[in-house]
Design a protein around this motif. Structure first.
Motif, PDB file in Angstrom:
ATOM      1  N   ALA A 183      -4.969  -2.065  -0.816  1.00 13.61           N
ATOM      2  CA  ALA A 183      -5.641  -1.901   0.477  1.00 13.61           C
ATOM      3  C   ALA A 183      -6.515  -3.108   0.800  1.00 13.61           C
ATOM      4  CB  ALA A 183      -6.482  -0.623   0.472  1.00 13.61           C
ATOM      5  N   TYR A 215      -7.685  -4.131   7.983  1.00 10.60           N
ATOM      6  CA  TYR A 215      -7.073  -2.848   7.614  1.00 10.60           C
ATOM      7  C   TYR A 215      -7.248  -1.796   8.702  1.00 10.60           C
ATOM      8  CZ  TYR A 215      -5.612   1.142   4.843  1.00 10.60           C
ATOM      9  OH  TYR A 215      -4.939   2.247   4.386  1.00 10.60           O
ATOM     10  N   VAL A 270       0.847  -1.201   0.000  1.00  2.38           N
ATOM     11  CA  VAL A 270       0.000   0.000   0.000  1.00  2.38           C
ATOM     12  C   VAL A 270       0.878   1.245   0.000  1.00  2.38           C
ATOM     13  CG1 VAL A 270      -1.748   1.317   1.255  1.00  2.38           C
ATOM     14  CG2 VAL A 270      -1.946  -1.164   1.113  1.00  2.38           C
TER      15      VAL A 270
END
Length: 138
Positions: free
Chosen positions: A81, A87, A32
């Motif tokens: 992501a 996350y 990311v």
């Protein structure tokens, strides 16, 4: 004799656990960050096209190139992501922006990729700034 076997087995187990953590958590976080860095580079490189869009100032090939780069950044940002497990919590390890900010930046990047052909200078400048703000680039 049993202690002699315990050390290699424990060492193997610890290595397995640590490599799993790196593979499933840290590697996606770094991916990311890498995509965010590439997005920043593309926004800077194509800033003249994004902030002065249209055929009057830019060639078709330049517009196509900028559009493709921004669209690629958007899709790679979301895909990277999506690979990060949990996350919401693990993003803090890599100092990543919240998921809502990632999604908003990806939407704006798609918008920018579509509007480089139009004469939308003010809107594009605002969207570029919003992407930079959402990804903590500015």
């Amino acid at each position: 004799m049993a202690f002699g076997l315990l050390v290699p087995i424990a060492s193997f187990a610890l290595g397995l656990v640590s490599s799993s953590v790196v593979w499933f958590y840290f590697k996606p976080l770094f991916e990311v960050k890498s995509v965010i860095s590439q997005t920043d580079a593309d926004l800077q490189y194509y800033a003249h096209i994004v902030t002065s869009p249209g055929f009057e100032v830019n060639s078709q090939a330049d517009l196509d190139e900028a559009s493709e780069a921004l669209r690629t950044d958007s899709t790679q940002l979301r895909a990277a992501a999506n690979q990060v497990p949990m996350y919401r919590w693990t993003r803090r390890i890599g100092s990543l922006p919240p998921r809502d900010s990632i999604d908003a930046a990806a939407r704006k990047l798609i918008g920018l990729s579509n509007t480089v052909y139009d004469d939308t200078q003010v809107q594009n400048t605002e969207w570029k700034e919003e992407v930079e703000e959402n990804l903590d680039l500015s």
